[in-house]
Structures are given as C-alpha cells and as structure tokens.
Motif scaffolding. Structure first.
Motif, mmCIF file in Angstrom:
data_model
loop_
_atom_site.group_PDB
_atom_site.id
_atom_site.type_symbol
_atom_site.label_atom_id
_atom_site.label_comp_id
_atom_site.label_asym_id
_atom_site.label_seq_id
_atom_site.Cartn_x
_atom_site.Cartn_y
_atom_site.Cartn_z
ATOM 1 N N GLY A 500 0.787 -1.225 0.000
ATOM 2 C CA GLY A 500 0.000 0.000 0.000
ATOM 3 C C GLY A 500 0.816 1.270 0.000
ATOM 4 O O GLY A 500 0.248 2.367 0.038
ATOM 5 N N PHE A 523 -4.042 -10.988 2.262
ATOM 6 C CA PHE A 523 -4.792 -9.778 1.899
ATOM 7 C C PHE A 523 -6.290 -10.066 2.060
ATOM 8 O O PHE A 523 -7.042 -10.140 1.085
ATOM 9 N N ASP A 525 -8.299 -8.488 4.654
ATOM 10 C CA ASP A 525 -8.888 -7.495 5.556
ATOM 11 C C ASP A 525 -8.847 -7.949 7.016
ATOM 12 O O ASP A 525 -9.447 -7.291 7.875
ATOM 13 N N LEU A 531 -5.597 -5.492 -0.561
ATOM 14 C CA LEU A 531 -5.014 -4.592 -1.546
ATOM 15 C C LEU A 531 -4.778 -5.283 -2.882
ATOM 16 O O LEU A 531 -4.053 -4.760 -3.730
ATOM 17 N N ASP A 541 -8.742 0.800 -6.430
ATOM 18 C CA ASP A 541 -8.136 0.976 -5.113
ATOM 19 C C ASP A 541 -7.179 -0.160 -4.779
ATOM 20 O O ASP A 541 -6.835 -0.361 -3.614
ATOM 21 N N MET A 542 -6.764 -0.916 -5.778
ATOM 22 C CA MET A 542 -5.934 -2.081 -5.541
ATOM 23 C C MET A 542 -4.478 -1.805 -5.892
ATOM 24 O O MET A 542 -4.174 -1.065 -6.829
ATOM 25 N N ALA A 543 -3.576 -2.437 -5.148
ATOM 26 C CA ALA A 543 -2.145 -2.287 -5.403
ATOM 27 C C ALA A 543 -1.597 -3.433 -6.232
ATOM 28 O O ALA A 543 -0.580 -3.277 -6.908
#
Length: 757
Positions: A500, A523, A525, A531, A541-543
């Motif tokens: 992130g 990943f 949460d 992410l 919103d993802m890496a």
C-alpha cells in the motif's frame, strides 16, 4: 492405427513376397508358405533409445503367464502420451521397448488361473510401455484383471477424463478434485452448476460429457462440429456451440453468457491448443478450474500461421547451418547479415507461444520463412538485448552477453533476519532501472534497501548520471510486477508490507494459482488490508493484480522482452499426517531477444527425500541448454553439511545439492550423446552404443561453463562459524562437486553482488 495380424487376415499360411505377376490389369502376388518357426513370430514397432527412430522387426510372440491373456491386436490408438514418452523416456525401464497403451482385439491364449475369458473373446484393455505389454505390435500380453470384453480408445480416454475431473490437487498436474459419480454422494453432487467442455465430440470430450451428466452438472455446454450436434446431445450435452463460431475468447464468452449467467467454475479443454486454452480460460470464473490434456500442444508443420505465409524476398546468400548449431555456436565474431523483420518476429512469436525450437523451425520453413537468417540475426544482436536482474535480498542477476556493467544484490538469506530475505530485481540490461523492473521474490523490501543504500548510495548508479542517487522508495517504485515461487513469509514479507506504500501501481503478481490463493489469505482485511484483486479491470483501489502462471506451459511473457517457463518443485510435506506436498516453483527466465536464460529455484527439497520428486524433470528441461543458452543457476542450500534429512524441512544441504548436480550432469551427458548419435548416421547403427551406462569419468567436465550461485542460507544463530554462513556452505558444496570433477563453478551469493549472466 490399424496393425494387421498374420492370422487375422485369412486362414492361409501365405505371406507377401516381392514376386509379382500381372494378369488382365490385376497384380497377383505369389505368397510362399510360412514355416512353423515363422508362425511363432510377430511384427513389433521397436524404439531403441529415448528420442530415437522407430523400427519394425520380427520378434517372438510372447506366452501368457498365470492370470494373463495373449491378445491378437486388431486396433490400437495413438495418444499424446506416446510422443511424450518417446521424447522424454518416461516410464521406460529398459530399451529396446514397444510403445502403445490402447488396444482392442481377440484373445488367442489364456494363462493359468484365468476363468472369466475364453479364446476368441473380443476384448479391450490398456497396455504399458514394454516389449510384452506395448500395443504397437501384432500381439501383446495383458493382465486379465484389467481387461474388458468388447473399442480401443476407451481405456486411456476414460482414464484421462477421470484423472482430470477427480484427481486431488496434491498430485502433480492433478485434477479438479471433484467427487466421482461412482462414489457415495457423487451422483448428482453438482446439480445446477454449469460445465464447459471444449471438443465434446473428441474421444476424451465424449467421456467428459457423460461424467459431467452423471455428476449433475447443468447446463452442460460443449463445442463441436455441426454434424456432431445430435451425437453429443445424445451423450448428455444440453447446449452445443459450433466450434467454428465459438473459437475466440469473445465469441465463446458471448455464447456461454447467452446460455447461463452462473459462473463457470469448471471447464475441460479436450483439445488443448493455444487458441482453445485461451478461449476457455477467458470464460472461467475467478478461482475456477481449467483442465487441459496437452501442454504444450504439438505443431503441424503445415499449419496456417497466425501471421500468414511470408512473401518471397531476395536475400543475400548465407552459409548453410542447422538451427541448433546457430543457437549453440552463435557467430558473434563474424557479424552476420541482418534478417528481415518478419523473419525475426515469426521466430520470436512461435517460441513465445511455447513451441519447441524444432516445431517452430519446421512450421516456419513450411511457410517460406528464412529461419536460419532470423536465428543468426537474433544471436548476433544478443549482446545488446540481454536481461539483467538485481537482487533485493539474495543477489543481483543479469542475462546477456554484454559484460560492460554490473548491477546490485540486496540480500541473500533464508531467515530469520528480516533484512536479509529472498528478493530480487530483473530488468533488460540495455535499459535503466527506472524504465521498469521485475521483482523476483519479495521477502525483504524497504528495510533491506535502506540498509544497503546507506552503505552504498550508488548501488543502482545515478540514472541519469546527473541526478542524485535514488531513495529506497524510489527503487521500489521501479517495480512493474512480482514473480513469486511460493507464499512462505520469507518470500512475500516485503510484498505484503509495502503493497500500500509504493507509488505507481497496480502491479501484477505472477505465481502458480495455489501460491496466489495462499497470498490471498493474507490480503483478507484480517491479516492485512485487501489490496489485491484477481480482476485486471477492477483495480481502482488495488495495489496488486493476481495473475496465474501455468506449470510447464512453455514460456509466458511477464514483461516486455522477458518470458518465464514455470515448473513445479516440492518443498516439504504438509497436512496433519504430512501426506501432502507443499508446492514451490522453478523459473526459467529468458531474454526473448537473446534466448539467454537463467534458472532460478524457489525453496526445494532433494528428490531422494521428497514425497513427490520433481527435481529431475527440471534437470531434464535444463540439460539441452547448458551452457550455450543457460549458464547460470540459482539454487538454495539452506543448511550446512551433516544436517539430518528429517530436519531439512523441505530444503537442501550440501551433500544433497552435490548429488542433484550430479544428476544434472548425467542428463547433460545423455543429451549430448543423443545429439551426437542423431548427427552421425554411422553411430546410429552400432548396437553397443545404444545403452552405454554413464560412468563417473563421463561426468567429468559435464557442467563446465555453468555457474551455480548458492542462495537462501539460514543464519548461524549459534555462532558456530567465524565467517559468513553463505561462504561456509558454498565451500562445502564446492568441495563435494570438485571430488566428482563436474566442472561447475560454485559461488556464494552475497548482498551487493553484481552478476551478469
């Protein structure tokens, strides 16, 4: 394939002769009587060595033993397994041998103890790859217990279907782990779930449809030719798509979505060509299972190439050389004539699709491409188009012939020091780091970079020279994608912690599907913010973007100019009873422009210890390339000499690594012998050379030109040695392989190291 049998054509004792007489336009052939001795002979299709030529010879008809039948073969089938066994030697215990595994025919003799068969019964069965049981001959022996009364394609086709659908995941190249319909609870188990079959009218496809129906799948969607529609519908298909109109990912997806809106979680590609695999994979839901039967597919030299037939052009004359000679002895010194662009692109395109060199050359030459010229040009330019890799935690690597620059290594350990965990960087050596790098492993990240850049601010060089040295976060921002061997924390810690924080995402994470699934649990949460995503279009919103690689599916591109071939490794046992294998990965990382490669191993255990030995398959793939196109190998050796096998925990020790390198040397010697035999007609006729055993003397110098870098060394927490542990272990390995005089260079990888390959 139909193989005639002396006694099946007629009741006569006549055999063909070269004598011939013509009467009224009809050729009459006089046939002499067979002797009693000749009646005991049969024709067999023999294979005398791995990858060799076949030859038909007369041999004795075998006699069935207790519990066995002698079957007169009326029909046998060619299967994909046959060419693989021919080329790789799998399952062959000794040569000469007879291939062929599917058979239908008549029982001619019954062995003692057989009560359920009589002479004259029509039977089908599955054979095996040896002189008694192989089916590429007129008679064979088969155990009565695996024989069924009355078509030759059923045994292997049904077996292929069952393995693909029902085998557990822990089996190498295993199946979808469905509950079989013949087991309790399996009949109708998957009621209401859609199922996709590519090639429903094929031998395998027919059995897939029937098992899918028994399992309750609905709708059952398949592709087939229009004239086979009624037949596959009778087998159980609910929807039949014209294979010509559903051949692309777009057309197949449109047709399937018009039938059902439910996700396709299981698909079976019974054709398994590049186009069908791509199309079926595009329809599959996230975490779905695609079953294929052939990787990579065979190539018909007469196929219509995707980029068409080459237009005739005038070329300067070029010395006649074989393509393998061009690859093994690149003519860098004499320059060579530049090839036309379409010649070069044709070679690169087919090789990138996973086709072998022989297949690509054959197909291209059939379409008027100047393959010799293209290969020559590619190799002449190899020095300008290598691959360069730098190590975040183990060592830096670079692939190419240029030796003008060096790059960096950031760390090399296997734990527990968090600043010294497996991570690497890769990039084309003719480009700056800032143009984009591949992270090979991601155990350490920002912490390791900070420590190393403090000690050497110019580790990556100033890019351009007028600018200041890069910061650690700037170096991480150069990463375009990740290549991960397995999901243990010492290989993904840096990936997780920095996901992130690195600007410029999202970045793809390439790995086996199971490895990505394991990373996904992090990943979640809960352990860490979510992410990452499986969907490339859903990354606002993802890496990270999960992208699955496929074991031994040829070379798959991961970045411009760099492709990777993925092979499975065993990294210890897992589960409550330790009955399952934890999967790791070996990567053949290739510069597409130069064809130069490096071989990188994730954590791996020796075949002598592994529940599922997988190293020899990697050595078989590597042997033909050493040292011409593969001269550098990175492999772990976590513990020092004397570590007990039960305390290796899925890793190598010096004695095991030395033994595995000896196996690699054997495969190199075998390959060179075969290459020499194939190039010398005289040697092919010498029976005494067909099975020469390999002696220790033969292994001397076999690995000359190969460098092996020792990686993933565990820290010396007890301070038993007064020098770096990687130097200790490398010296131990070096001593063992020097005793065998293999000719290999053993090198301890270290932080800050610069390596060109």
């Amino acid at each position: 394939m139909n193989i005639s049998s002396p006694s099946s054509s007629s009741g006569s004792d006549l055999q063909p002769s070269s004598a011939c007489h013509h009467t009224a336009g009809v050729a009459l052939r006089y046939l002499p009587l067979m002797s009693e001795k000749q009646k005991q002979k049969q024709k067999s299709l023999f294979l005398f060595r791995r990858g060799g030529e076949f030859a038909v010879q007369l041999t004795d008809i075998p006699t069935p033993g207790p519990g066995e039948l002698l079957v007169e073969i009326h029909a046998t089938a060619l299967n994909p397994a046959d060419w693989k066994v021919h080329e790789c030697g799998w399952f062959i215990e000794e040569y000469p041998t007879v291939l062929g595994t599917d058979c239908a025919g008549l029982v001619k003799k019954v062995g003692d103890g057989v009560t359920n068969f009589d002479v004259g019964d029509r039977v089908l069965h599955q054979g095996y790859f040896d002189k008694r049981r192989g089916t590429f001959q007129q008679y064979c022996i088969v155990p009565a217990e695996i024989t069924a009364k009355a078509t030759a394609t059923i045994p292997l086709s049904l077996g292929t279907t069952a393995v693909g659908l029902c085998n557990k995941k822990i089996v190498p190249y295993g199946g979808a782990a469905l509950i079989p319909p013949w087991e309790e609870g399996g009949r109708g188990k998957y009621s209401g779930q859609p199922f996709l079959i590519i090639g429903g009218s094929s031998s395998v496809g027919q059995h897939v449809i029937q098992l899918a129906k028994l399992s309750g799948f609905s709708p059952i969607i398949t592709t087939a030719s229009a004239h086979n529609r009624e037949y596959v519908e009778a087998l159980g298909a609910t929807h039949v798509l014209d294979r010509a109109k559903a051949a692309t990912p777009q057309s197949l997806a449109s047709a399937v979505h018009g039938i059902t809106t439910k996700p396709i979680t299981v698909a079976f590609d019974a054709i398994s060509e590049p186009a069908t695999q791509t199309a079926s994979y595009s329809v599959l839901a996230p975490h779905g299972k695609l079953i294929v039967v052939v990787l990579p597919p065979a190539v018909d030299p007469g196929i219509r190439l995707p980029f068409g037939r080459k237009k005739a052009k005038q070329h300067d004359p070029m010395p006649s050389q074989l393509s393998h000679q061009l690859l093994e002895e690149p003519p860098f010194n004499n320059g060579g004539t530049p090839a036309a662009e379409d010649d070069i692109e044709a070679v690169k395109t087919l090789c990138s699709m996973g086709f072998s060199r022989t297949q690509a050359v054959s197909a291209l030459e059939q379409h008027d491409y100047d393959v010799q010229r293209a290969l020559n040009s590619l190799l002449v330019g190899a020095a300008q188009h290598g691959v360069e890799t730098g190590r975040l935690t183990d060592c830096e690597l670079s692939v190419g012939h240029a030796r003008k620059e060096t790059e960096c290594a950031l760390a090399l350990g296997g734990g527990p020091n968090e600043h010294n965990l497996s991570s690497y960087l890769l990039k084309p050596c003719n480009l700056p780091w800032s143009s984009g790098a591949i992270a090979l492993e991601a155990g350490s990240g920002l912490g390791a970079l900070s420590r190393i850049l403090q000690a050497d601010p110019n580790l990556f060089g100033n890019d351009p020279p007028s600018e200041a040295a890069p910061s650690p976060i700037e170096v991480l921002s150069w990463i375009r994608c990740y290549l991960i061997t397995h999901a243990h924390m010492d290989h993904i810690n840096g990936l997780v912690l920095s996901a992130g924080s690195i600007p410029g995402g999202p970045r793809r994470v390439y790995a086996l599907h199971q490895t990505l699934t394991d990373i996904e649990t992090v990943f979640s949460d809960r352990l860490w913010p979510n992410l990452a995503t499986w969907e490339a279009h859903d990354h606002d919103d993802m890496a990270l973007i999960y992208t699955a690689l496929h074991t031994d599916a040829g070379y798959e591109p991961i970045q411009d100019g760099i492709s990777v071939r993925t092979m499975p490794l065993s990294h210890g046992c897992v589960g409550p009873d330790k009955s399952a294998t934890y999967d790791s990965t070996a990567f053949f990382i290739r510069s597409d422009a130069s064809s130069q490669e490096l071989l990188f191993f994730g954590d791996v255990e020796p075949d002598s210890v592994a529940l599922q030995p997988r190293l020899r398959a990697v050595w078989l793939a590597a042997a033909p390339k050493i040292p011409q196109t593969l001269s550098t190998l990175f492999i772990e050796c976590s513990f020092p000499l004397g570590r007990p096998d039960n305390m290796l925990y899925g890793h190598l020790s010096p004695e095991h690594l030395a033994a595995e390198l000896s196996v690699l040397a054997e495969e190199v010697v075998k390959h060179r012998r075969i290459s020499t035999d194939n190039s010398s007609p005289a040697k092919r006729t010498r029976k005494k050379q067909r099975r020469n055993p390999i002696s220790p003397q033969d292994l001397r110098g076999a690995l000359t030109g190969l460098r092996v870098f020792i990686t993933h060394v565990k820290e010396d927490l007890q301070l038993q040695h007064n020098r770096p542990m990687h130097d200790v272990i490398a010296e131990q390995v070096r001593s063992l392989v020097d005793e065998q005089q293999l000719g290999v260079d053993i090198i301890a990888a270290s932080q800050g190291m610069h390596i060109y390959v």
